[in-house]
Scaffold this motif. Sequence first.
Motif, PDB file in Angstrom:
ATOM      1  N   ALA A 127       3.848   5.810  -5.483  1.00 12.23           N
ATOM      2  CA  ALA A 127       3.864   5.872  -6.950  1.00 12.23           C
ATOM      3  C   ALA A 127       2.745   6.769  -7.467  1.00 12.23           C
ATOM      4  CB  ALA A 127       3.735   4.470  -7.532  1.00 12.23           C
ATOM      5  N   GLY A 128       1.565   6.626  -6.905  1.00 16.36           N
ATOM      6  CA  GLY A 128       0.450   7.459  -7.332  1.00 16.36           C
ATOM      7  C   GLY A 128       0.610   8.902  -6.923  1.00 16.36           C
ATOM      8  N   GLY A 129       1.098   9.140  -5.705  1.00 16.66           N
ATOM      9  CA  GLY A 129       1.261  10.505  -5.215  1.00 16.66           C
ATOM     10  C   GLY A 129       2.302  11.289  -5.980  1.00 16.66           C
ATOM     11  N   LEU A 136       1.553  14.669  -8.114  1.00 14.16           N
ATOM     12  CA  LEU A 136       2.308  15.903  -7.938  1.00 14.16           C
ATOM     13  C   LEU A 136       2.925  16.377  -9.255  1.00 14.16           C
ATOM     14  CD1 LEU A 136       4.093  15.309  -4.529  1.00 14.16           C
ATOM     15  CD2 LEU A 136       2.283  16.940  -5.044  1.00 14.16           C
ATOM     16  N   ALA A 137       3.362  15.450 -10.063  1.00  8.84           N
ATOM     17  CA  ALA A 137       3.927  15.829 -11.361  1.00  8.84           C
ATOM     18  C   ALA A 137       2.855  16.427 -12.266  1.00  8.84           C
ATOM     19  CB  ALA A 137       4.563  14.616 -12.027  1.00  8.84           C
ATOM     20  N   GLY A 157       0.819  -1.211   0.000  1.00  9.70           N
ATOM     21  CA  GLY A 157       0.000   0.000   0.000  1.00  9.70           C
ATOM     22  C   GLY A 157       0.849   1.255   0.000  1.00  9.70           C
ATOM     23  N   PHE A 158       1.932   1.233   0.757  1.00 11.11           N
ATOM     24  CA  PHE A 158       2.840   2.377   0.772  1.00 11.11           C
ATOM     25  C   PHE A 158       3.458   2.598  -0.598  1.00 11.11           C
ATOM     26  CE2 PHE A 158       7.069   4.229   1.484  1.00 11.11           C
ATOM     27  CZ  PHE A 158       6.703   5.414   2.104  1.00 11.11           C
ATOM     28  N   LEU A 203      -4.388   4.225  -7.914  1.00 13.10           N
ATOM     29  CA  LEU A 203      -3.302   3.586  -7.170  1.00 13.10           C
ATOM     30  C   LEU A 203      -3.077   4.302  -5.847  1.00 13.10           C
ATOM     31  CD1 LEU A 203      -0.420   2.675  -9.636  1.00 13.10           C
ATOM     32  CD2 LEU A 203      -1.731   1.144  -8.201  1.00 13.10           C
ATOM     33  N   PHE A 204      -3.107   5.630  -5.890  1.00 11.33           N
ATOM     34  CA  PHE A 204      -2.916   6.416  -4.676  1.00 11.33           C
ATOM     35  C   PHE A 204      -4.019   6.136  -3.665  1.00 11.33           C
ATOM     36  CE2 PHE A 204      -3.700  10.373  -2.305  1.00 11.33           C
ATOM     37  CZ  PHE A 204      -2.493  10.464  -1.636  1.00 11.33           C
ATOM     38  N   ILE A 205      -5.264   6.149  -4.120  1.00  8.00           N
ATOM     39  CA  ILE A 205      -6.393   5.896  -3.227  1.00  8.00           C
ATOM     40  C   ILE A 205      -6.319   4.474  -2.659  1.00  8.00           C
ATOM     41  CG2 ILE A 205      -8.915   5.705  -3.109  1.00  8.00           C
ATOM     42  CD1 ILE A 205      -7.880   8.568  -3.271  1.00  8.00           C
ATOM     43  N   LEU A 206      -6.048   3.496  -3.517  1.00  8.60           N
ATOM     44  CA  LEU A 206      -5.946   2.109  -3.065  1.00  8.60           C
ATOM     45  C   LEU A 206      -4.811   1.942  -2.060  1.00  8.60           C
ATOM     46  CD1 LEU A 206      -6.871  -0.863  -3.380  1.00  8.60           C
ATOM     47  CD2 LEU A 206      -5.164  -1.042  -5.201  1.00  8.60           C
ATOM     48  N   GLY A 207      -3.676   2.586  -2.319  1.00  7.42           N
ATOM     49  CA  GLY A 207      -2.543   2.503  -1.405  1.00  7.42           C
ATOM     50  C   GLY A 207      -2.847   3.092  -0.047  1.00  7.42           C
TER      51      GLY A 207
END
Length: 71
Positions: A19-21, A25-26, A13-14, A52-56
């Motif tokens: 990866a999503g965050g 940001l990019a 999850g991290f 991916l960010f939400i799932l993580g």
Amino acid sequence: MVSMVRIFIMFVGFGFSVAGGISLLAYLNLLTLGYEFSYYMRFITTRVEFYLFILGVIMVIGSLAIPDRRK
């Protein structure tokens, strides 16, 4: 054994959230090009990185918040 599964879920999850965050940001560079924030929000909701960010984040919170069954 259960704690090893929780640690594994937390690390996966991290990784997903990082990866999503970073990608989200990019994509903020779209705002410097003159796009509106509403366009940015519509754009990122169509991207895989957002999910991916939400799932993580959900996986990390779930692995930390769900109580252990052992006593």
